[in-house]
Design a protein around this motif. Sequence first.
Motif, PDB file in Angstrom:
ATOM      1  N   PRO A  84       0.805  -1.233   0.000  1.00  0.00           N
ATOM      2  CA  PRO A  84       0.000   0.000   0.000  1.00  0.00           C
ATOM      3  C   PRO A  84       0.831   1.273   0.000  1.00  0.00           C
ATOM      4  CG  PRO A  84      -0.037  -1.041   2.174  1.00  0.00           C
ATOM      5  CD  PRO A  84       0.630  -2.014   1.241  1.00  0.00           C
ATOM      6  N   HIS A  85       2.093   1.210   0.529  1.00  0.00           N
ATOM      7  CA  HIS A  85       2.923   2.412   0.622  1.00  0.00           C
ATOM      8  C   HIS A  85       3.704   2.675  -0.662  1.00  0.00           C
ATOM      9  CE1 HIS A  85       5.548  -0.944   1.562  1.00  0.00           C
ATOM     10  NE2 HIS A  85       6.597  -0.176   1.309  1.00  0.00           N
ATOM     11  N   ARG A 125       0.254   6.239  -9.111  1.00  0.00           N
ATOM     12  CA  ARG A 125      -0.866   6.055  -8.183  1.00  0.00           C
ATOM     13  C   ARG A 125      -0.533   4.964  -7.171  1.00  0.00           C
ATOM     14  NH1 ARG A 125      -6.592   6.683 -11.418  1.00  0.00           N
ATOM     15  NH2 ARG A 125      -5.906   8.290 -12.903  1.00  0.00           N
ATOM     16  N   ARG A 126      -1.178   5.073  -6.010  1.00  0.00           N
ATOM     17  CA  ARG A 126      -1.037   4.048  -4.981  1.00  0.00           C
ATOM     18  C   ARG A 126      -2.264   3.130  -5.025  1.00  0.00           C
ATOM     19  NH1 ARG A 126       3.319   5.315  -1.866  1.00  0.00           N
ATOM     20  NH2 ARG A 126       3.979   7.508  -1.931  1.00  0.00           N
ATOM     21  N   PRO A 127      -2.151   1.913  -4.500  1.00  0.00           N
ATOM     22  CA  PRO A 127      -3.272   0.965  -4.584  1.00  0.00           C
ATOM     23  C   PRO A 127      -4.599   1.523  -4.081  1.00  0.00           C
ATOM     24  CG  PRO A 127      -1.290  -0.182  -3.893  1.00  0.00           C
ATOM     25  CD  PRO A 127      -0.942   1.272  -3.945  1.00  0.00           C
ATOM     26  N   ALA A 128      -4.562   2.332  -3.020  1.00  0.00           N
ATOM     27  CA  ALA A 128      -5.802   2.876  -2.459  1.00  0.00           C
ATOM     28  C   ALA A 128      -6.516   3.812  -3.429  1.00  0.00           C
ATOM     29  CB  ALA A 128      -5.516   3.607  -1.154  1.00  0.00           C
ATOM     30  N   GLN A 129      -5.811   4.304  -4.429  1.00  0.00           N
ATOM     31  CA  GLN A 129      -6.397   5.215  -5.408  1.00  0.00           C
ATOM     32  C   GLN A 129      -6.954   4.480  -6.634  1.00  0.00           C
ATOM     33  OE1 GLN A 129      -2.638   7.462  -5.678  1.00  0.00           O
ATOM     34  NE2 GLN A 129      -3.794   9.289  -5.057  1.00  0.00           N
ATOM     35  N   GLN A 135      -6.713  -2.687  -9.342  1.00  0.00           N
ATOM     36  CA  GLN A 135      -5.781  -3.368  -8.436  1.00  0.00           C
ATOM     37  C   GLN A 135      -5.513  -4.793  -8.914  1.00  0.00           C
ATOM     38  OE1 GLN A 135      -6.454  -3.017  -4.146  1.00  0.00           O
ATOM     39  NE2 GLN A 135      -7.817  -1.289  -4.538  1.00  0.00           N
TER      40      GLN A 135
END
Length: 356
Positions: A84-85, A125-129, A135
Amino acid sequence: MRGVTKSYDGRSLVVRRLDLDVMRGEFLTLLGPSGSGKTTTLMMLAGFETATTGEILLEDRPVTRLPPHKRGIGVVFQNYALFPHMTVAQNLAYPLTVRKVARADIAEKVRRALDMVRLAGFDDRRPAQLSGGQQQRVALARALVFEPSLVLMDEPLGALDKQLRERMQFEIRTLHEALGITFVYVTHDQAEALAMSDRIAVFHDGVVQQLDTAEGLYERPCNAFVAGFIGESNRLAGTVGSVRDGEARITLDGGGEVIGRAADADTAGTRALISLRPERVRILQPDEPADNKLSGRVRELIYLGDHTRIVLSVAGNDAFVVKAANTGAPLPHGADAQVTIGFDVRDCVALRAAAN
């Protein structure tokens, strides 16, 4: 996999003496209910579980005792397992970094992998986005980025809604055909397995019951479990009277006699289950010919657009289903109507009944 078994307690076997060849470039699905041994088999292939006995070879190279990172296998998990980071690009670069790929080559490999799954421009982009489908694509790209010869997938579409799931099934299948990489895929969803696979291994109680194409499993189930697990089927209980030229004559417990293809119910006196697919049964008009005929009583008619689902009482089965295509042909009128159903020998499969 050669004689592979798995036990967690030293007594009961989760996987029982598995002999399985996965062909280079094929899409093989391990299908079965929860606890059948399919995921454990996949985890042994990946190296996250150790086989209790037996041997696993990848392109003739023994890998049974090798740790996961030395097997060169791509893995896509059900929960995607993205960091996630990290950004999307960093997630894809990670397996290349641990394999000590030159920094100059990493950016190009990441770009190609993102293009492959149609995520160009998502690098930062990060996974949460990302949406669930995005994903899932990132997880697939990460499994492919280091160009493995084998990719394993553990129910990767389980968290997606029905419409997105069906679209991703098509995309994964298309990607497999384009790349020619061997895919081994685990699911409990029979429709997903039928839609995606070159071959399917049906697991039950730690044993592969049948390894076949989608058509082979549906049309020629080898036993009662496979017939009941793959697709919808009607069952009628009876006893084998005689067998000749691969066809069994069955006396039904609820009255009547039918002839069907003998699968594993191939000996006179054997208790048997007749398996009939609902779409292969016809409501007969007066004097219409059929290999097999049985009387029935209508219990319910359900209009479903392209077909009508007719629930009957037939030979002791009060939930016998006929799927009648809505082509304008006459259908029975209302409950309690008496009808005659007909079906061909080739669509009637005689299977050995499980011992009580």
